[in-house]
Write a protein that holds these residues in place. Structure first.
Motif, PDB file in Angstrom:
ATOM      1  N   HIS A  47       4.243  28.808 -12.308  1.00 30.43           N
ATOM      2  CA  HIS A  47       4.330  29.572 -11.058  1.00 30.43           C
ATOM      3  C   HIS A  47       2.964  29.716 -10.401  1.00 30.43           C
ATOM      4  CE1 HIS A  47       3.275  32.867 -13.832  1.00 30.43           C
ATOM      5  NE2 HIS A  47       2.779  33.462 -12.770  1.00 30.43           N
ATOM      6  N   ARG A  48       1.880  29.721 -11.183  1.00 31.64           N
ATOM      7  CA  ARG A  48       0.544  29.786 -10.591  1.00 31.64           C
ATOM      8  C   ARG A  48       0.209  28.484  -9.877  1.00 31.64           C
ATOM      9  NH1 ARG A  48      -3.560  33.043 -13.288  1.00 31.64           N
ATOM     10  NH2 ARG A  48      -4.818  32.121 -11.668  1.00 31.64           N
ATOM     11  N   ARG A  50       2.456  26.421  -8.496  1.00 28.84           N
ATOM     12  CA  ARG A  50       3.246  26.390  -7.252  1.00 28.84           C
ATOM     13  C   ARG A  50       2.623  27.279  -6.181  1.00 28.84           C
ATOM     14  NH1 ARG A  50       7.617  26.707 -10.947  1.00 28.84           N
ATOM     15  NH2 ARG A  50       7.694  28.943 -10.608  1.00 28.84           N
ATOM     16  N   THR A  51       2.148  28.461  -6.588  1.00 30.76           N
ATOM     17  CA  THR A  51       1.535  29.377  -5.621  1.00 30.76           C
ATOM     18  C   THR A  51       0.263  28.765  -5.038  1.00 30.76           C
ATOM     19  OG1 THR A  51       2.417  31.246  -6.841  1.00 30.76           O
ATOM     20  CG2 THR A  51       0.634  31.702  -5.306  1.00 30.76           C
TER      21      THR A  51
END
Length: 87
Positions: A47-48, A50-51
Protein backbone atom coordinates in the motif's frame (compact mmCIF):
# COMPACT_ATOMS: atom_id res chain seq x y z
CA UNK A 1 55.24 -4.79 10.19
CA UNK A 2 52.12 -6.14 8.45
CA UNK A 3 53.75 -5.65 5.07
CA UNK A 4 56.65 -7.83 6.18
CA UNK A 5 54.22 -10.61 7.17
CA UNK A 6 52.58 -10.45 3.75
CA UNK A 7 55.92 -11.12 2.04
CA UNK A 8 56.24 -14.32 4.04
CA UNK A 9 53.04 -15.68 2.51
CA UNK A 10 53.88 -14.57 -1.01
CA UNK A 11 56.37 -17.39 -1.61
CA UNK A 12 57.24 -18.08 -5.23
CA UNK A 13 53.93 -16.71 -6.47
CA UNK A 14 55.08 -13.18 -5.89
CA UNK A 15 53.32 -10.13 -4.42
CA UNK A 16 50.62 -10.25 -7.11
CA UNK A 17 49.11 -13.36 -5.57
CA UNK A 18 48.90 -11.64 -2.19
CA UNK A 19 47.14 -8.64 -3.72
CA UNK A 20 44.66 -10.90 -5.50
CA UNK A 21 44.01 -12.89 -2.32
CA UNK A 22 43.40 -9.71 -0.30
CA UNK A 23 41.07 -8.33 -2.97
CA UNK A 24 39.10 -11.58 -3.09
CA UNK A 25 38.78 -11.61 0.70
CA UNK A 26 37.60 -8.00 0.75
CA UNK A 27 35.03 -8.73 -1.96
CA UNK A 28 33.73 -11.77 -0.08
CA UNK A 29 33.37 -9.77 3.13
CA UNK A 30 31.54 -7.00 1.26
CA UNK A 31 29.10 -9.44 -0.36
CA UNK A 32 28.47 -11.12 2.98
CA UNK A 33 27.79 -7.81 4.70
CA UNK A 34 25.40 -6.77 1.92
CA UNK A 35 23.51 -10.05 2.25
CA UNK A 36 23.22 -9.58 6.01
CA UNK A 37 21.91 -6.02 5.63
CA UNK A 38 19.40 -7.16 2.99
CA UNK A 39 17.96 -9.69 5.45
CA UNK A 40 17.62 -7.08 8.20
CA UNK A 41 15.79 -4.47 6.11
CA UNK A 42 12.01 -4.82 6.28
CA UNK A 43 10.17 -4.95 2.94
CA UNK A 44 8.02 -2.00 1.93
CA UNK A 45 4.29 -2.78 2.23
CA UNK A 46 2.39 -2.76 -1.10
CA UNK A 47 0.00 0.00 0.00
CA UNK A 48 2.95 2.36 0.53
CA UNK A 49 4.17 1.65 -2.99
CA UNK A 50 0.70 2.32 -4.46
CA UNK A 51 0.42 5.57 -2.49
CA UNK A 52 3.85 6.73 -3.67
CA UNK A 53 2.99 5.99 -7.31
CA UNK A 54 -0.34 7.81 -7.02
CA UNK A 55 1.24 10.85 -5.34
CA UNK A 56 3.95 11.05 -7.99
CA UNK A 57 1.36 10.77 -10.74
CA UNK A 58 -0.57 13.71 -9.27
CA UNK A 59 2.59 15.84 -9.09
CA UNK A 60 3.55 15.11 -12.68
CA UNK A 61 2.42 17.90 -14.98
CA UNK A 62 1.47 17.47 -18.62
CA UNK A 63 4.03 19.84 -20.12
CA UNK A 64 2.12 21.07 -23.20
CA UNK A 65 -0.61 22.33 -20.87
CA UNK A 66 1.88 24.18 -18.70
CA UNK A 67 3.25 26.36 -21.50
CA UNK A 68 0.60 27.49 -23.98
CA UNK A 69 3.17 29.64 -25.84
CA UNK A 70 5.56 26.76 -26.54
CA UNK A 71 6.79 26.32 -30.07
CA UNK A 72 4.43 24.35 -32.28
CA UNK A 73 1.30 25.21 -30.30
CA UNK A 74 -1.33 27.38 -31.91
CA UNK A 75 -2.41 30.52 -30.13
CA UNK A 76 -5.81 30.42 -28.47
CA UNK A 77 -8.48 32.26 -30.41
CA UNK A 78 -10.11 35.33 -29.00
CA UNK A 79 -13.79 35.03 -28.17
CA UNK A 80 -16.00 36.16 -31.04
CA UNK A 81 -19.39 37.80 -31.08
CA UNK A 82 -22.25 35.92 -29.60
CA UNK A 83 -24.15 33.97 -32.22
CA UNK A 84 -27.88 34.69 -32.23
CA UNK A 85 -29.80 31.55 -31.57
CA UNK A 86 -33.49 30.88 -31.95
CA UNK A 87 -35.28 33.40 -29.87
Amino acid sequence: MAAGALWLFAGESGPGAVVVALAATAAAVTVGAAALVARLVRPVPPHRIRTAIRDREQRTAFLPQRDPDASGRSRPRAPGRLALTAA
